[in-house]
Scaffold this motif. Structure first.
Motif, PDB file in Angstrom:
ATOM      1  N   TRP A  24       0.823  -1.219   0.000  1.00 32.01           N
ATOM      2  CA  TRP A  24       0.000   0.000   0.000  1.00 32.01           C
ATOM      3  C   TRP A  24       0.863   1.277   0.000  1.00 32.01           C
ATOM      4  O   TRP A  24       0.370   2.358  -0.133  1.00 32.01           O
ATOM      5  N   TYR A  25       2.185   1.104   0.145  1.00 30.27           N
ATOM      6  CA  TYR A  25       3.107   2.240   0.011  1.00 30.27           C
ATOM      7  C   TYR A  25       3.628   2.320  -1.421  1.00 30.27           C
ATOM      8  O   TYR A  25       4.766   2.639  -1.651  1.00 30.27           O
ATOM      9  N   LYS A  26       2.784   1.973  -2.370  1.00 28.07           N
ATOM     10  CA  LYS A  26       3.158   1.957  -3.788  1.00 28.07           C
ATOM     11  C   LYS A  26       4.401   1.084  -3.994  1.00 28.07           C
ATOM     12  O   LYS A  26       5.394   1.517  -4.582  1.00 28.07           O
ATOM     13  N   ARG A  29       8.373   0.587   1.166  1.00 26.89           N
ATOM     14  CA  ARG A  29       8.500  -0.026   2.484  1.00 26.89           C
ATOM     15  C   ARG A  29       7.847   0.858   3.538  1.00 26.89           C
ATOM     16  O   ARG A  29       7.823   2.073   3.413  1.00 26.89           O
ATOM     17  N   HIS A  30       7.329   0.193   4.553  1.00 29.53           N
ATOM     18  CA  HIS A  30       6.609   0.908   5.601  1.00 29.53           C
ATOM     19  C   HIS A  30       7.570   1.754   6.430  1.00 29.53           C
ATOM     20  O   HIS A  30       8.622   1.270   6.860  1.00 29.53           O
ATOM     21  N   LYS A  31       7.191   3.001   6.641  1.00 30.95           N
ATOM     22  CA  LYS A  31       7.997   3.881   7.490  1.00 30.95           C
ATOM     23  C   LYS A  31       7.408   3.870   8.886  1.00 30.95           C
ATOM     24  O   LYS A  31       6.237   4.178   9.066  1.00 30.95           O
ATOM     25  N   ILE A  33       6.273   2.069  12.615  1.00 35.05           N
ATOM     26  CA  ILE A  33       5.575   0.840  12.987  1.00 35.05           C
ATOM     27  C   ILE A  33       4.080   1.094  13.122  1.00 35.05           C
ATOM     28  O   ILE A  33       3.654   2.205  13.419  1.00 35.05           O
ATOM     29  N   ASP A  34       3.293   0.036  12.866  1.00 36.49           N
ATOM     30  CA  ASP A  34       1.854   0.078  13.131  1.00 36.49           C
ATOM     31  C   ASP A  34       1.599  -0.708  14.407  1.00 36.49           C
ATOM     32  O   ASP A  34       2.154  -1.805  14.592  1.00 36.49           O
ATOM     33  N   LEU A  35       0.765  -0.142  15.256  1.00 41.32           N
ATOM     34  CA  LEU A  35       0.499  -0.759  16.551  1.00 41.32           C
ATOM     35  C   LEU A  35      -0.981  -1.042  16.732  1.00 41.32           C
ATOM     36  O   LEU A  35      -1.831  -0.220  16.376  1.00 41.32           O
ATOM     37  N   PRO A 116      -8.733   0.282  12.592  1.00 43.16           N
ATOM     38  CA  PRO A 116      -8.114   1.184  13.572  1.00 43.16           C
ATOM     39  C   PRO A 116      -6.750   0.682  14.046  1.00 43.16           C
ATOM     40  O   PRO A 116      -6.584  -0.504  14.325  1.00 43.16           O
ATOM     41  N   HIS A 117      -5.774   1.544  14.089  1.00 46.18           N
ATOM     42  CA  HIS A 117      -4.452   1.247  14.646  1.00 46.18           C
ATOM     43  C   HIS A 117      -3.710   2.565  14.807  1.00 46.18           C
ATOM     44  O   HIS A 117      -4.179   3.610  14.364  1.00 46.18           O
ATOM     45  N   LEU A 118      -2.543   2.502  15.417  1.00 43.48           N
ATOM     46  CA  LEU A 118      -1.687   3.688  15.496  1.00 43.48           C
ATOM     47  C   LEU A 118      -0.518   3.520  14.542  1.00 43.48           C
ATOM     48  O   LEU A 118       0.187   2.507  14.583  1.00 43.48           O
ATOM     49  N   HIS A 119      -0.318   4.507  13.683  1.00 45.01           N
ATOM     50  CA  HIS A 119       0.899   4.555  12.865  1.00 45.01           C
ATOM     51  C   HIS A 119       1.871   5.455  13.614  1.00 45.01           C
ATOM     52  O   HIS A 119       1.557   6.604  13.912  1.00 45.01           O
ATOM     53  N   PHE A 120       3.056   4.917  13.932  1.00 44.89           N
ATOM     54  CA  PHE A 120       4.002   5.664  14.767  1.00 44.89           C
ATOM     55  C   PHE A 120       5.379   5.709  14.106  1.00 44.89           C
ATOM     56  O   PHE A 120       5.902   4.678  13.678  1.00 44.89           O
TER      57      PHE A 120
HETATM   58 ZN   LIG Z   1       1.540   2.550   9.164  1.00 42.54          ZN
END
Ligand SMILES: [Zn+2]
Length: 198
Positions: A24-26, A29-31, A33-35, A116-120
Motif C-alpha cells: 500500500w506504500y506503492k 517499504r513501511h515507514k 511501525i503500526d500498533l 483502527p491502529h496507530l501509525h508511529f
Molecule cells: Zn503505518
C-alpha cells in the motif's frame, strides 16, 4: 542517544514493522511501525489513549490525506509522528508537551488505514528511523536504573527518589546533585533521560 517511552500503555503489539515491505506504500517499504489499539476498554480499537514518547513541543497537528489526523511532536533533533487518530488533545496556544502526556486517541482516519491502529514514526532530518531502537534504549535505561534503585516514586509536586538508603525528597534543582552522590555510573545526560522515562 534518543530514548523514548512507548506511545501506548495498555497493549503492545506491532502489526507492521519498520521497513517491512508494504504494497500500500506503492510497492515501497513501511515507514515506522503500526500498533494494535484494540484493548478490553476499547474493543474496536478506537479511543485508546496515545501518549507523548518524550518531552517536547507540539510541532504540527493536521489532517493528512493518507495518515488522517496526525500529530507531530518535536524533541530537539527528532520528531515523533502519530497517525490515524480519531481525536487530538491539542489546545490552541499550548506549545509544550511532557513525556507521558495524552496527546490524542487512536482511530482509523486517513485512506491508508485498514482498520483502527496507530501509525508511529520517529524521524530525524526528515528520515524515518526504526522506533523500536529508541524504545529499546529507553527500556534499557529504565532497567539499568531499577537495578540500582534510582526510581522516581512520585511524579506530582515534589520528586521523590528511591536511592540507596531510602526515599529522598528532591526538586528539579537539587536532584542531580543528590543522585550523583548516591549512585555510581550515571551521567547527567542519562539522568535527564531517565526523568522522561519514569
Ligand atoms: Zn503505518
Amino acid at each position: 542517544m534518543f530514548r523514548i517511552r512507548k506511545p501506548i500503555k495498555d497493549i503492545w503489539y506491532i502489526t507492521v514493522y519498520h521497513n517491512q515491505l508494504a504494497k500500500w506504500y506503492k510497492g515501497g517499504r513501511h515507514k515506522g511501525i503500526d500498533l494494535r489499539t484494540r484493548t478490553k476498554k476499547h474493543p474496536n480499537g478506537i479511543g485508546t489513549p496515545i501518549y507523548a514518547v518524550a518531552d517536547g513541543i507540539w510541532e504540527r497537528v493536521r489532517y493528512d490525506y493518507k495518515m488522517g489526523n496526525t500529530v507531530i511532536l518535536r524533541h530537539g533533533d527528532h520528531q515523533s509522528v502519530y497517525g490515524h487518530l480519531s481525536k487530538t488533545n491539542y489546545v490552541e496556544g499550548y506549545t509544550g508537551v511532557k513525556a507521558g502526556d495524552c496527546i490524542g486517541y487512536s482511530g482509523d482516519t486517513g485512506v491508508i488505514c485498514f482498520g483502527p491502529h496507530l501509525h508511529f514514526e520517529i524521524r530525524k532530518n526528515g528520515i524515518s528511523l526504526d522506533p523500536e531502537k529508541f524504545i529499546k534504549a529507553g527500556e534499557n535505561l529504565v532497567n539499568w536504573a531499577r537495578a540500582r534503585a534510582i526510581l522516581r516514586v512520585e511524579n506530582k509536586g515534589d520528586i521523590k527518589f528511591l536511592v540507596k538508603g531510602g526515599v529522598v525528597d528532591l526538586n528539579q534543582s537539587n536532584c542531580w546533585e543528590i543522585i550523583s552522590k548516591n549512585t555510581w555510573g550515571i551521567n547527567e545526560n542519562d539522568f535527564k533521560n531517565l526523568l522522561n522515562l519514569l
